[in-house]
Scaffold this motif. Structure first.
Motif, PDB file in Angstrom:
ATOM      1  N   GLY A 141       0.832  -1.211   0.000  1.00 33.84           N
ATOM      2  CA  GLY A 141       0.000   0.000   0.000  1.00 33.84           C
ATOM      3  C   GLY A 141       0.860   1.251   0.000  1.00 33.84           C
ATOM      4  N   ALA A 142       1.876   1.236   0.855  1.00 33.94           N
ATOM      5  CA  ALA A 142       2.789   2.392   0.897  1.00 33.94           C
ATOM      6  C   ALA A 142       3.481   2.543  -0.453  1.00 33.94           C
ATOM      7  N   GLY A 143       3.839   1.401  -1.076  1.00 35.15           N
ATOM      8  CA  GLY A 143       4.491   1.451  -2.384  1.00 35.15           C
ATOM      9  C   GLY A 143       3.591   2.082  -3.436  1.00 35.15           C
ATOM     10  N   VAL A 144       2.330   1.667  -3.450  1.00 33.13           N
ATOM     11  CA  VAL A 144       1.387   2.228  -4.426  1.00 33.13           C
ATOM     12  C   VAL A 144       1.210   3.724  -4.194  1.00 33.13           C
ATOM     13  N   ALA A 145       1.061   4.097  -2.927  1.00 28.41           N
ATOM     14  CA  ALA A 145       0.933   5.525  -2.614  1.00 28.41           C
ATOM     15  C   ALA A 145       2.180   6.274  -3.082  1.00 28.41           C
ATOM     16  N   GLY A 146       3.333   5.620  -2.930  1.00 30.78           N
ATOM     17  CA  GLY A 146       4.580   6.241  -3.353  1.00 30.78           C
ATOM     18  C   GLY A 146       4.625   6.464  -4.854  1.00 30.78           C
ATOM     19  N   CYS A 149       9.452   3.627  -1.044  1.00 31.71           N
ATOM     20  CA  CYS A 149       8.308   3.794  -0.153  1.00 31.71           C
ATOM     21  C   CYS A 149       7.882   2.459   0.451  1.00 31.71           C
ATOM     22  N   ILE A 150       8.090   1.369  -0.298  1.00 31.07           N
ATOM     23  CA  ILE A 150       7.797   0.051   0.267  1.00 31.07           C
ATOM     24  C   ILE A 150       8.672  -0.182   1.500  1.00 31.07           C
ATOM     25  N   LEU A 151       9.929   0.226   1.396  1.00 34.46           N
ATOM     26  CA  LEU A 151      10.830   0.049   2.539  1.00 34.46           C
ATOM     27  C   LEU A 151      10.282   0.787   3.767  1.00 34.46           C
ATOM     28  N   ALA A 152       9.808   2.024   3.544  1.00 30.82           N
ATOM     29  CA  ALA A 152       9.223   2.768   4.657  1.00 30.82           C
ATOM     30  C   ALA A 152       7.960   2.069   5.145  1.00 30.82           C
ATOM     31  N   GLY A 153       7.166   1.556   4.181  1.00 30.30           N
ATOM     32  CA  GLY A 153       5.928   0.866   4.544  1.00 30.30           C
ATOM     33  C   GLY A 153       6.201  -0.381   5.377  1.00 30.30           C
ATOM     34  N   VAL A 154       7.255  -1.142   5.017  1.00 33.41           N
ATOM     35  CA  VAL A 154       7.625  -2.321   5.807  1.00 33.41           C
ATOM     36  C   VAL A 154       7.951  -1.891   7.232  1.00 33.41           C
ATOM     37  N   ALA A 155       8.741  -0.809   7.347  1.00 32.80           N
ATOM     38  CA  ALA A 155       9.096  -0.325   8.679  1.00 32.80           C
ATOM     39  C   ALA A 155       7.838   0.014   9.472  1.00 32.80           C
ATOM     40  N   GLY A 156       6.885   0.681   8.802  1.00 34.19           N
ATOM     41  CA  GLY A 156       5.635   1.032   9.482  1.00 34.19           C
ATOM     42  C   GLY A 156       4.872  -0.204   9.911  1.00 34.19           C
ATOM     43  N   ALA A 157       4.793  -1.196   9.009  1.00 36.99           N
ATOM     44  CA  ALA A 157       4.045  -2.412   9.327  1.00 36.99           C
ATOM     45  C   ALA A 157       4.725  -3.191  10.449  1.00 36.99           C
ATOM     46  N   LEU A 158       6.061  -3.162  10.492  1.00 37.88           N
ATOM     47  CA  LEU A 158       6.771  -3.856  11.567  1.00 37.88           C
ATOM     48  C   LEU A 158       6.602  -3.129  12.895  1.00 37.88           C
ATOM     49  N   ALA A 159       6.446  -1.820  12.815  1.00 36.30           N
ATOM     50  CA  ALA A 159       6.302  -1.044  14.046  1.00 36.30           C
ATOM     51  C   ALA A 159       4.878  -1.113  14.580  1.00 36.30           C
ATOM     52  N   ALA A 160       3.912  -1.368  13.683  1.00 40.79           N
ATOM     53  CA  ALA A 160       2.495  -1.269  14.059  1.00 40.79           C
ATOM     54  C   ALA A 160       2.113  -2.087  15.294  1.00 40.79           C
ATOM     55  N   PRO A 161       2.595  -3.315  15.464  1.00 32.02           N
ATOM     56  CA  PRO A 161       2.157  -4.074  16.640  1.00 32.02           C
ATOM     57  C   PRO A 161       2.632  -3.484  17.963  1.00 32.02           C
TER      58      PRO A 161
END
Lengths: 345, 427, 302
Positions: free
Chosen positions: C83-88, C211-223
């Motif tokens: 999702g972050a990648g697409v937004a990017g 942006c996918i890299l940032a999105g992964v970081a966000g998804a890993l941080a989410a929990p």
């Protein structure tokens, strides 16, 4: 000689402008114009001093609000310290003012010495990083700064030569004078030979260096002057709000200042000031309709940046330059006399 | 971007701009400057509410507005005050002090608000306090718990009051409770983990001070200070693990507390020592923490079972029916603030003059579901709220989340508060 | 303020060393993911994505929603990243590609606008209050005990994912056809497009990958981190510091710098807790003074 003459006209205009400001502020029996204009003085100085860097020197700083906050805090902290007011007595306010401007200049000198050597992009985000450092320092150094609560209990303002800054009229007049004086300072800096060196650095730093100009030093001076003027803007806001707050050092404050410049125009001297006025009105209007004001501001920014691609006064100026040039061409056709040495300088 | 450096056009622009600036100022004054406001007999009494409706604290701001609107709705449905309705004007300051000050001025100067109900956190409260001093409007602070706001004479404003908890009251109550637990379970080595800003520092210092007064064996072996809104608490959690204390105190709040609990659970922190968290039991926090550990001591912010009365239960249901956010500490405080405004207006006959309102409010006692004996009082000496519920409970993993509330009696609180004021030179 | 005894005591007990080193790695790896996106985009496109923190935020929120719907954390993380990648890609195509090659002022302003708009949109769709995803059940395990220290399984997973992605990014840029084209286009876009390659598509894909890299970081941080609108800005500033220390354009440099910063934070929280932020800035200032291109940055500053 010509230069002196030029500035004489600027001084006259400045005095006329000041008269208009005083007329509005003192003539209207309602606090709103005074409140509105005082906050414009503060944010206007922030934006205009930043434009000395962006528009004239080509240094895109994203951390300029740090100096704004630094000035406000220095001023407020000095006046809140009983040791200082005790020692200075009636001279407290002017001394604190000078100390705030000077202190901010020193602070700008340190940050500038690290940053101005760097390329455009490094410069932008290093200034941002240092600003965020100052912000976190203000938040956590509670004993001195009051942390997120800002300076509490109001800023004492001992009377000086009969000027009582807790009186809204005296305060307004003082702020207006300081504001116009700072504008004149910026005007002199940008229109003097030094100002033309700045433009040269902006347009081609390498060539300027070849001409024997110490680019680093000139940039640093510009950075320090801009910092000090922003600090004075902070002092005005500190006077107005009777406090100083960490948000002044937050990144969004710098972003807002950059947008003011872009909105009003960065090639015209007073452009950033117009931007400050417009942004403030836009903010007020939007906020009374929706709590999602940031979407609207964001869209306006995109429209200005991607659509207009320059500020409002830049746009008007470009139109004028075109007209001017065609009339100059006509004049040149009419007579063989030089159209004046001005354009060549 | 064009970079033309000829003088001539610049000269023109200067003139144009000066004229333009003057014109803009004049037009702006005309448009937004003087909305005509009428003071007709039946015009509503407008109450200005600067508050925080966006950012990290938004949920508290929303529950504040819901709380004060509920009180306003009740009086308006009952016919208002001398026929005049209460009208609430809210502005989102985003918690910025200078914005809050500016908006307060604007709401009073341009929109005709006659009373200020300041629903700002501590950060902006001091700015609003100075503003109302300057513009001389009656003001109730409904959210700031910083003790010095009303205790320190330097901050006192003759027409400003506070209708919420106060740090020192919570510290005495919490200190007493924690000291009892410490003595019973032999908790001697304490650690703290609180946000690094004014509230976090002052609150933690006061709490530990009173724990040590009531249980002299207690010592603080380590303190760790995460930044406000810090996303990651791992470094703080490992610092606590390395120190191996018997007990932990934290005044983290809101989303920060939720993140801290989630991250600390990964390390099994709450299995290793007793934890006390003053801000744990607000409904939005305690419902957001997944896998809430059992047996954590939480301060009583707002809970439908404390005080355990029918009036409190009824208010809880009424609030939830009228609001799309959960009730919080700020909700009852703002409901209370509006209730005090209404009672004072009844006494002045609808006159909103700052001094008359102040005279009517000082020492006023109202019926309230949040008082220990069904009443709340605005103490005359320092314009602050007393007699509300101060206490602690213990978490359970499911509804109603907290049980076994202990409530501190006000005679004790007042006694230690006096001593504290003397020590600080406030009286 | 500086408690060197505390540091040496800590370093002499294995439990403390394990705790602080893992803590440093966790902080460092999330920073690395965000910073490597910044540095990759800068290395090729020569723009600073000041809005990169927004993609971190979007990754977290997308993952949150996907987790609510599917109940599977791994699906949710993948969805957050994509999702972050697409937004990017959208951001690149619609907005930032219009200011390529322009003054950094324009880049700053469009990013500033994008941050304002996304923060507000997140408020509209997810609400202004904080959200918490909670630890997914598969990671609700007691922490491992290693040499007396505690290591939560979820954090092991997090570090492993970051390392794998870091190696993947290096291979993608260094070894694949995609990487070669992108690197060539970075140096001479007109030459590459003369070869019949659609350079804008490659630029958009690269931006999306960052942006996918940032999105992964966000998804890993989410929990473990609570989500709020505006959560991206803090990590943005720190990831800039990482990028500067590591050297603009260098993924390996970002990795090294992220570990240095992570360890500074975690060791610092023992020895000089009040100067942790200051220490980060100090390191950055020193690097800039003595090695302005960063630890592993090559060539001229642009």
């Amino acid at each position: 000689m010509n230069v002196l003459l030029e500035f004489r006209r600027d001084f006259l205009l400045a005095i006329a402008g000041l008269a208009v400001l005083l007329l509005i502020g003192l003539g209207v029996d309602h606090p709103w114009p005074r409140d509105f204009l005082t906050s414009i003085f503060a944010y206007g100085l922030l934006a205009m001093s930043l434009n000395l860097l962006i528009g004239f020197t080509g240094l895109v700083s994203f951390g300029h609000a740090a100096f704004f906050a630094f000035g406000g805090y220095t001023f407020g902290l000095l006046l809140q310290s009983t040791g200082f007011t005790g020692a200075m007595g009636a001279w407290s306010v002017p001394v604190a003012f000078v100390a705030a401007a000077g202190g901010t200049a020193l602070y700008a000198l340190v940050i500038g010495a690290i940053c101005v050597r760097l390329s455009e992009i490094y410069f932008a985000f290093l200034t941002l990083a240092f600003q965020m450092f100052l912000y976190s320092l203000i938040i956590s150094w509670v004993d001195v700064t009051g942390g997120d609560q800002g300076l509490m209990g109001g800023i004492p303002r001992p009377e000086f030569l009969g000027v009582d800054l807790s009186n809204p009229y005296d305060r307004y007049v003082t702020c207006a004078i300081v504001f116009v004086a700072c504008l004149m300072l910026l005007r002199v800096v940008t229109e003097s030979p030094f100002g033309y060196t700045l433009r040269m650095i902006r347009d081609n730093p390498t060539r300027t260096a070849f001409l024997g100009v110490n680019v680093f030093r000139v940039k640093l001076i510009s950075f320090v002057v801009a910092g000090a003027v922003a600090g004075v803007g902070g002092v005005i806001l500190a006077l107005f709000t009777s406090g100083a707050y960490p948000e002044w050092a937050y990144w969004a404050q710098s972003g807002e200042a950059i947008f003011m410049i872009m909105l009003g125009g960065l090639t015209v001297f007073l452009g950033p000031l117009l931007g400050a006025v417009l942004l403030r009105i836009l903010n007020d209007v939007v906020q009374s309709y929706t709590t999602h004001s940031e979407i609207v501001i964001g869209i306006v920014i995109l429209a200005v940046v991607l659509g207009l691609r320059r500020g409002i006064l830049d746009f008007i100026r470009d139109l004028w330059v075109e007209r001017e040039q065609s009339s100059l061409r006509r004049a040149a056709d009419d007579t063989s006399r030089s159209a004046g040495g001005e354009a060549g300088r | 971007m064009k970079k033309t450096d000829t003088r001539q056009p610049a000269g023109f622009d200067r003139r144009t701009v000066l004229k333009g600036a003057a014109a803009t100022a004049a037009v702006a004054t005309g448009i937004t400057g003087f909305p005509a406001y009428l003071k007709a007999a039946n015009a509503p009494i407008k109450v200005a509410v600067p508050t925080i409706l966006s950012g990290r604290v938004a949920i508290l701001g929303q529950s504040s507005v819901a709380g004060l609107q509920l009180a306003a709705k009740e009086i308006n449905d009952a016919g208002g005050i001398e026929g005049r309705k209460i009208e609430v004007v809210t502005r989102d300051s985003k918690g910025k002090p200078d914005e809050a000050a500016r908006m307060t001025r604007d709401m009073v100067n341009n929109e005709g608000c006659e009373i200020v109900l300041n629903a700002e956190a501590s950060g902006a409260t001091f700015a609003v306090n100075e503003t109302v001093r300057d513009i001389k409007k009656f003001c109730l602070h409904s959210c700031s718990e910083t003790s010095s706001l009303t205790a320190d004479p330097k901050n006192q404003v003759p027409w400003a009051f506070r209708s919420c908890r106060q740090g020192i009251h919570d510290a005495v109550g919490g200190g007493l409770y924690a000291a009892e637990v410490a003595k019973a379970k032999g908790l001697k080595r304490w650690a703290t983990c609180s946000p690094d800003y004014a509230y976090g520092r002052a609150n933690t210092e006061e709490f530990m001070e009173y724990v040590k007064i009531f249980a002299p064996d207690v010592e603080v072996i380590t303190e760790t200070w995460p930044k406000l809104f810090q996303p990651d608490y791992t470094e703080n959690i490992t610092a606590l693990l390395n120190a191996q204390p018997d007990a932990l105190y934290s005044c983290l709040w809101g989303g920060d507390l939720v993140a801290f609990f989630d991250q600390a659970s990964l390390y099994g922190l709450f299995d290793q020592f007793e934890a006390f968290a003053v801000n744990l039991t607000d409904y939005p926090v305690i419902t957001a923490i997944k896998n809430l550990p059992e047996g954590v001591h939480g301060g009583s912010r707002y809970h439908k079972d404390n005080p355990d009365t029918d009036a409190n239960e009824a208010w809880n249901e009424k609030f939830r029916a009228n609001s799309d956010v959960l009730p919080t500490n700020w909700a009852w405080q703002n409901y209370t603030a509006m209730s005090f405004i209404i009672e004072a207006l009844k006494k002045t006959g609808g006159n909103t003059d700052a001094e008359k309102m102040a005279a009517a409010t000082a020492g006023l006692t109202i019926q309230s579901p949040f008082g220990v004996d069904g009443t709340l009082t605005m103490r005359e000496s320092d314009h602050t709220l007393v007699n509300y519920v101060v206490g602690y409970g213990v978490t359970i993993g499911k509804e109603p989340y907290v049980k076994d509330f202990t409530t501190t009696d006000w005679a004790t609180i007042t006694k230690y508060e006096e001593e504290w004021k003397k020590r600080n030179g406030y009286i | 303020m500086f408690d060197l005894d505390a540091i040496s005591t800590c370093l002499s007990t294995s439990a403390c060393v394990v705790n602080q080193v893992t803590s440093g790695l966790i902080i460092g790896m999330l920073l690395f993911l965000v910073a490597s996106g910044v540095t990759l985009i800068f290395g090729v496109l020569h723009v600073i994505n000041f809005a990169h923190g927004s993609f971190y935020m979007l990754g977290a929120y997308f993952a949150y929603t996907a987790y609510q719907i599917t109940g599977s954390y791994f699906l949710a993380a993948a969805f957050g990243a994509l999702g972050a990648g697409v937004a990017g890609v959208l951001f690149e195509r619609l907005i930032i590609s219009r200011v390529y090659g322009q003054n950094v002022l324009m880049q700053l302003l469009v990013c500033y606008a994008f941050i304002l708009i996304t923060d507000d949109l997140v408020k509209v769709f997810w609400g202004a209050e904080y959200l918490a995803m909670g630890i997914p059940p598969e990671f609700r395990l007691p922490p491992f005990r290693i040499a007396g220290g505690f290591v939560p399984p979820f954090y092991l997973f997090l570090v492993a994912v970051a390392v794998v992605i870091g190696i993947g990014s290096l291979l993608l840029v260094g070894r694949t056809r995609f990487g070669k084209i992108v690197r060539a286009a970075a140096i001479n876009p007109s030459m590459v497009s003369a070869l019949g390659i659609r350079v804008p598509v490659y630029f958009a894909l690269l931006f999306g990958y960052g942006c996918i890299l940032a999105g992964v970081a966000g998804a890993l941080a989410a929990p473990v981190r609570s989500m709020t609108p505006g959560m991206g800005f803090g990590i943005l500033v720190e990831s800039f510091i990482v990028t500067v220390i590591g050297g603009m354009g260098s993924i390996t440099g970002a990795f090294l710098a992220a570990i240095i910063l992570g360890l500074t934070r975690s060791i610092g929280s023992v020895g000089f807790p009040l100067f942790v932020d200051g220490a980060m800035f100090l390191i950055m200032a020193l690097v800039l003074i003595f090695r302005p291109t960063g630890l592993l940055g090559q060539g001229q500053l642009r």
